[in-house]
Write an enzyme that holds these catalytic residues in place. Sequence first.
Site, PDB file in Angstrom:
ATOM      1  CG  ASP A  81      -1.581  -0.283   8.038  1.00 59.10           C
ATOM      2  OD1 ASP A  81      -2.885   1.201   7.875  1.00 59.10           O
ATOM      3  OD2 ASP A  81      -1.666  -1.604   7.400  1.00 59.10           O
ATOM      4  NE  ARG A 115      -2.206  -3.916  -1.212  1.00 55.12           N
ATOM      5  CZ  ARG A 115      -2.204  -3.566  -0.082  1.00 55.12           C
ATOM      6  NH1 ARG A 115      -0.380  -3.941   0.661  1.00 55.12           N
ATOM      7  NH2 ARG A 115      -2.215  -2.620   0.199  1.00 55.12           N
ATOM      8  NE  ARG A 158      -2.321  -4.434   6.117  1.00 56.48           N
ATOM      9  CZ  ARG A 158      -3.398  -5.636   4.256  1.00 56.48           C
ATOM     10  NH1 ARG A 158      -3.504  -6.252   4.429  1.00 56.48           N
ATOM     11  NH2 ARG A 158      -2.508  -4.329   3.570  1.00 56.48           N
ATOM     12  CG  ASP A 213       1.818  -2.302  10.897  1.00 55.65           C
ATOM     13  OD1 ASP A 213       2.429  -2.162   9.631  1.00 55.65           O
ATOM     14  OD2 ASP A 213       1.018  -3.718  10.161  1.00 55.65           O
ATOM     15  CB  THR A 264       2.648   0.612   6.197  1.00 56.87           C
ATOM     16  OG1 THR A 264       1.471   0.772   6.766  1.00 56.87           O
ATOM     17  CG2 THR A 264       3.500   0.530   6.955  1.00 56.87           C
ATOM     18  CG  ASP A 274       3.563  -7.019   7.836  1.00 53.65           C
ATOM     19  OD1 ASP A 274       3.069  -6.079   6.519  1.00 53.65           O
ATOM     20  OD2 ASP A 274       3.105  -6.951   9.042  1.00 53.65           O
ATOM     21  N   GLY A 283       0.510  -1.353  -0.066  1.00 54.50           N
ATOM     22  CA  GLY A 283      -0.202  -0.404   0.027  1.00 54.50           C
ATOM     23  C   GLY A 283       0.766   1.229  -0.637  1.00 54.50           C
TER      24      GLY A 283
HETATM   25  O1  F6P Z   1      -1.584  -1.714   4.967  1.00 52.38           O
HETATM   26  C1  F6P Z   1      -1.918  -0.193   3.947  1.00 52.38           C
HETATM   27  C2  F6P Z   1      -3.367  -0.607   3.580  1.00 52.38           C
HETATM   28  O2  F6P Z   1      -4.453   0.590   3.723  1.00 52.38           O
HETATM   29  C3  F6P Z   1      -4.280  -0.580   4.852  1.00 52.38           C
HETATM   30  O3  F6P Z   1      -4.794   0.403   6.458  1.00 52.38           O
HETATM   31  C4  F6P Z   1      -5.752  -1.337   4.679  1.00 52.38           C
HETATM   32  O4  F6P Z   1      -6.103  -2.291   5.535  1.00 52.38           O
HETATM   33  C5  F6P Z   1      -4.818  -1.837   3.356  1.00 52.38           C
HETATM   34  O5  F6P Z   1      -4.155  -1.135   2.905  1.00 52.38           O
HETATM   35  C6  F6P Z   1      -6.169  -1.695   2.052  1.00 52.38           C
HETATM   36  O6  F6P Z   1      -5.025  -2.082   0.459  1.00 52.38           O
HETATM   37  P1  F6P Z   1      -5.839  -2.260  -0.495  1.00 52.38           P
HETATM   38  O7  F6P Z   1      -6.176  -0.906  -1.000  1.00 52.38           O
HETATM   39  O8  F6P Z   1      -5.018  -3.030  -1.141  1.00 52.38           O
HETATM   40  O9  F6P Z   1      -7.094  -2.791  -0.654  1.00 52.38           O
END
Ligand code: F6P
Length: 329
Positions: free
Chosen positions: A134, A77, A178, A136, A132, A109, A16
């Site tokens: 998050d 991803r 997340r 995390d 990120t 991660d 992300g």
């Molecule tokens: O890891 C960043 C993030 O924005 C999270 O907060 C969220 O759960 C996820 O990515 C959403 O991912 P995508 O845009 O691939 O749906």
Amino acid sequence: MNNSKINKIGVLTSGGDAPGMNAAIRSVVRSCIYNNVIPVGIHKGYKGLVRKDFETMQSHSVSKIIQLGGTILKSSRLPEFATDKMLRKMAIDNLKEDMIDALVVIGGDGSFRGADLLSDEFGFPIVGIPGTIDNDIFGTDFTIGFDTATNTAVEAIDKIRDTADSHNHLFFVEVMGRDAGFIATYTAIATGAEATVIPEVPATIESICSYMQTERRKDKTSGIVIVSEGSQLGSAQEIAEKVKERLPEYKTRVTTLGHIQRGGSPSTRDRVLASMLGNYAVNALIEGKSGVMVGITGGKVSYTPFKEACSKHNPIDLDMLTIAKILSI
Ligand code: F6P
């Protein structure tokens, strides 16, 4: 200035996107040039590594990008990168063919899991930068993007507060993160939210309802409940429906902030963090470090093995949740 065997460094952004990734790319590129190392941008994360989508970068390639959200290198991803060794072999062959000696991976991660395998299996020098929203990642106090995402959420919730108060609405606002509640916790304190639901701390519908009916709150039917997307109680929508069943006098509304939190111009904090980490990453590779993520812990640069950065989680400071609650009475 550069007596190491590192003459060419590749840089990619993966997972992300997060505001500040561009500032990190700029820092990596310019730190390379300062050290007489050729920087190579790899497009679309690991996909670009496998497809050999490379671009040699100059100082001007990263002009005027420090203030931009997203990532000029684009991201993707590719979970298969961590499960399919053939893909990793293709990536290494491409890197070698282009005479790239080392790699900087900017991501979360999941991205470090792939980087860890690549450096373990082929002995390829790789250093990671935590990017990120998050927050995390173990091994750094803050990740690139978290500050901007939280500011975005706070700005949005301040606006929601205006309409909630005007109409006596009880809002359930879902924020990203997340399975981590950092965005929710910081946002709750900064907006004076009435309640906060995060994945790390079990909550019940009863506890939310009984709080809404305390003596001090009994005449108020407006308020903000922040729900972190990974909450064990379900989504903001599901929680709102259950609360409404028990407290029909409340007019409930739901807002999911979603990807707005990932975009926008990075805050000063994120630009500075990204600029520092980009420089530390290049220096680390030149000094012969590999298989680690650079971070800033307690104000100092830190190096955390990918394995730890991927497997451990930064704990939420539970005092923050207590303070959020105390201050919202
Ligand atoms: O890891 C960043 C993030 O924005 C999270 O907060 C969220 O759960 C996820 O990515 C959403 O991912 P995508 O845009 O691939 O749906």
